[in-house]
Design a protein around this motif. Structure first.
Motif, PDB file in Angstrom:
ATOM      1  N   GLY A 126      74.520  55.922  -5.471  1.00 54.56           N
ATOM      2  CA  GLY A 126      72.935  55.465  -5.267  1.00 54.56           C
ATOM      3  C   GLY A 126      72.252  55.323  -6.716  1.00 54.56           C
ATOM      4  O   GLY A 126      71.603  54.251  -6.831  1.00 54.56           O
ATOM      5  N   SER A 139      71.162  51.610  -8.067  1.00 57.67           N
ATOM      6  CA  SER A 139      69.580  51.421  -8.558  1.00 57.67           C
ATOM      7  C   SER A 139      69.612  50.836  -9.954  1.00 57.67           C
ATOM      8  O   SER A 139      68.951  50.045 -10.118  1.00 57.67           O
ATOM      9  CB  SER A 139      68.950  52.736  -8.272  1.00 57.67           C
ATOM     10  N   TYR A 198      68.408  47.355 -10.931  1.00 53.54           N
ATOM     11  CA  TYR A 198      67.281  47.081 -11.963  1.00 53.54           C
ATOM     12  C   TYR A 198      67.437  46.180 -13.265  1.00 53.54           C
ATOM     13  O   TYR A 198      66.753  45.341 -13.646  1.00 53.54           O
ATOM     14  CB  TYR A 198      66.810  48.461 -12.719  1.00 53.54           C
ATOM     15  N   MET A 235      65.236  48.186  -6.696  1.00 53.75           N
ATOM     16  CA  MET A 235      65.808  49.355  -6.768  1.00 53.75           C
ATOM     17  C   MET A 235      65.554  50.378  -5.242  1.00 53.75           C
ATOM     18  O   MET A 235      66.293  51.041  -4.896  1.00 53.75           O
ATOM     19  CB  MET A 235      65.212  50.233  -7.860  1.00 53.75           C
ATOM     20  N   ALA A 236      64.328  50.138  -4.883  1.00 54.55           N
ATOM     21  CA  ALA A 236      63.888  50.886  -3.588  1.00 54.55           C
ATOM     22  C   ALA A 236      64.670  50.273  -2.451  1.00 54.55           C
ATOM     23  O   ALA A 236      65.006  51.159  -1.373  1.00 54.55           O
ATOM     24  CB  ALA A 236      62.440  50.504  -3.200  1.00 54.55           C
ATOM     25  N   SER A 262      68.054  48.990  -2.556  1.00 56.52           N
ATOM     26  CA  SER A 262      69.251  48.986  -2.751  1.00 56.52           C
ATOM     27  C   SER A 262      69.787  50.489  -3.036  1.00 56.52           C
ATOM     28  O   SER A 262      70.375  50.916  -1.827  1.00 56.52           O
ATOM     29  CB  SER A 262      69.765  48.261  -3.941  1.00 56.52           C
ATOM     30  N   GLY A 263      69.494  51.245  -3.962  1.00 52.93           N
ATOM     31  CA  GLY A 263      70.160  52.456  -4.448  1.00 52.93           C
ATOM     32  C   GLY A 263      69.376  53.585  -3.861  1.00 52.93           C
ATOM     33  O   GLY A 263      69.826  54.649  -3.602  1.00 52.93           O
ATOM     34  N   ILE A 264      67.983  53.539  -3.585  1.00 54.96           N
ATOM     35  CA  ILE A 264      67.118  54.730  -3.443  1.00 54.96           C
ATOM     36  C   ILE A 264      67.515  55.062  -1.959  1.00 54.96           C
ATOM     37  O   ILE A 264      67.477  56.635  -1.852  1.00 54.96           O
ATOM     38  CB  ILE A 264      65.558  54.242  -3.578  1.00 54.96           C
TER      39      ILE A 264
END
Length: 133
Positions: free
Chosen positions: A88, A92, A96, A107-108, A110-112
């Motif tokens: 994650g 993120s 970015y 980011m929010a 995909s990885g968060i």
């Protein structure tokens, strides 16, 4: 020997199922999105640039690692949660770097979610380890 699964409190169960649901939904979304994107590009005959092809390959590998981590975390929360957390974070950072605008939104989305699910898996693992000792 007493079955420790019966001694797990309600909060711990909620943490466990929240991690499972969040990780599974996020993983299913990304697998579906990447699969449909690949199908649509091939049907439309769109040939991506070498940069876009490399970016797509890296994204696909990162998503595969995180999804495998979620699957592992369903059965082994400690190691699976660690894989999901690291994946994650990397996802993120990748979002970015590659996002043109709205880097925080990239980011929010995909990885968060994976990062949160991984942390919840690790919290569950830690809480159940304390119960066993």
């Amino acid at each position: 020997m007493v079955n420790n699964k019966k001694n797990i409190d309600k909060t711990t169960k909620i943490i466990h199922w929240t991690a499972r649901i969040l990780g599974s939904i996020s993983g299913a979304f990304w697998v579906l999105a990447l699969t449909l994107s690949t199908i649509m590009e091939s049907r439309l005959g769109v040939e991506p640039t070498p940069e876009a092809k490399l970016e797509g390959t890296i994204l696909g590998c990162l998503v595969a690692v995180v999804v495998i981590g979620v699957i592992i975390a369903w059965f082994r929360e400690g190691i699976g949660g660690l894989i999901v957390v690291i994946g994650g974070i990397v996802l993120s950072i990748f979002a970015y770097i590659t996002a043109g605008h709205n880097k925080v939104l990239a980011m929010a989305s995909s990885g968060i979610p994976f990062l949160i699910a991984g942390i919840l898996f690790l919290i569950y693992w830690r809480r159940t380890r304390k119960l066993k000792s």
